[in-house]
Design a protein around this motif. Structure first.
Motif, short mmCIF file in Angstrom:
data_model
loop_
_atom_site.label_atom_id
_atom_site.label_comp_id
_atom_site.label_asym_id
_atom_site.label_seq_id
_atom_site.Cartn_x
_atom_site.Cartn_y
_atom_site.Cartn_z
N GLY A 1 0.85 -1.20 -0.19
CA GLY A 1 0.00 -0.07 -0.20
C GLY A 1 0.90 1.20 -0.10
O GLY A 1 2.11 1.34 0.00
N ALA B 1 -9.36 3.14 4.33
CA ALA B 1 -10.42 2.56 4.66
C ALA B 1 -11.72 3.02 4.09
O ALA B 1 -11.69 4.41 3.85
N ARG C 1 -4.71 15.88 11.40
CA ARG C 1 -4.29 15.48 10.25
C ARG C 1 -5.11 16.46 9.27
O ARG C 1 -4.71 16.50 7.86
#
Ligand code: UDP
Length: 265
Positions: free
Chosen positions: A132, A188, A238
């Motif tokens: 990934g 996700a 974030r």
């Protein structure tokens, strides 16, 4: 032994600490090896209770965003409830659990789980594959993990931007590397669907969706400072670094509203 799941908004979550989660995964790896999978059989391995076909165990590090989406996506909800281990990655899940009367002993963030597994795995000879993130990131993350946990075996890496046509080649690379632990960082719930779709042919003992962990482990993205994490504001940090996350962050107040509506009225 896995404790009973606690249901939070229709999804069963395991109330485990970080070290208990590592112990559960370690137990699967010992069982897997006792079945003649992976590499050498360990002397203290439990009896093999599986038949010859080992289906990769799926681990989900659940946050409020995924849990919110699962409210509207029965396929995702079903997948989460069928995953072998679901740990509360985000404080939102722990907070929601508390409102439904469940106590979760600890937040088990994906990146902390990866670090703890690397520490345990370097001593036990577990084999890791990192799949990934952008080109080069998995390699950098692997190198940093090995620096922190010398002796760690990384048996393969691959970036996460492969096409549908390239998927078979990626799966073959993973299967041939035969890792004990496959870390999947595709974001996700893409990574959860990927693992679920392929768990019969991954050739790994366990696969874990780890979101943006490789970006942080590689050093390309800093982790939120500890004081912000302690205030449960990692998500805000974030967003401040990557404003394109604002849209995704809308799931958080919506999630809180769903929980409050169900527990206040
Ligand atoms: N990613 C990927 N392939 C994709 C989409 C995303 O490899 O098709 C990677 C992306 O580069 C990043 C990670 O998946 O490293 C997702 O990070 P994010 O912080 O969005 O994950 P979260 O933890 O929020 O799910």
């Amino acid at each position: 032994m896995l404790p009973e799941r606690k249901e939070v908004l229709g999804v069963g979550v395991h109330p485990l600490t970080l070290s208990e989660a590592v112990a559960v995964i370690g137990g699967w790896i010992r069982e897997y090896r006792s079945c003649g999978k992976g590499t050498e059989k360990q002397a203290d391995a439990p009896e093999c209770s599986a038949d010859s076909s080992w289906v990769t165990r799926q681990v989900v590090t659940l946050n409020a965003e995924i849990l919110y989406h699962a409210q509207h996506d029965p396929r995702l909800r079903d997948l989460l409830n069928k995953a072998d281990l679901v740990v509360p990655d985000g404080y939102g899940v722990i907070w929601a659990g508390r409102r439904f009367g469940h106590r979760f002993p600890e937040q088990v963030a994906g990146i902390d789980l990866v670090s703890a597994l690397a520490a345990a795995g370097s001593a036990e000879g577990w084999r890791f594959f990192l799949l990934g993130a952008a080109a080069g990131v998995a390699e950098e993350a692997a190198a940093n993990l090995v620096k922190r946990a010398p002796g760690l075996q990384v048996v393969g890496t691959h970036h996460g931007y492969f096409s549908q046509d390239e998927e078979a080649t990626v799966l073959k690379k993973v299967r041939e590397a035969s890792p004990d632990i496959l870390l999947v960082a595709l974001g996700a719930p893409k990574q959860e669907f990927f693992i679920n779709r392929h768990k019969e042919r991954l050739g790994a003992c366990v696969a874990i969706g780890v979101g943006g962990s490789f970006d942080v482990l590689s050093g390309r993205v800093p982790r939120a400072p500890l004081f912000l994490r302690k205030l449960h504001l990692e998500w805000l940090y974030r967003i401040s670094r990557d404003p394109s996350r604002w849209g995704r962050a809308l799931a958080l107040p919506r999630f809180a509203w769903v929980v409050l509506r169900k527990t206040l009225f």
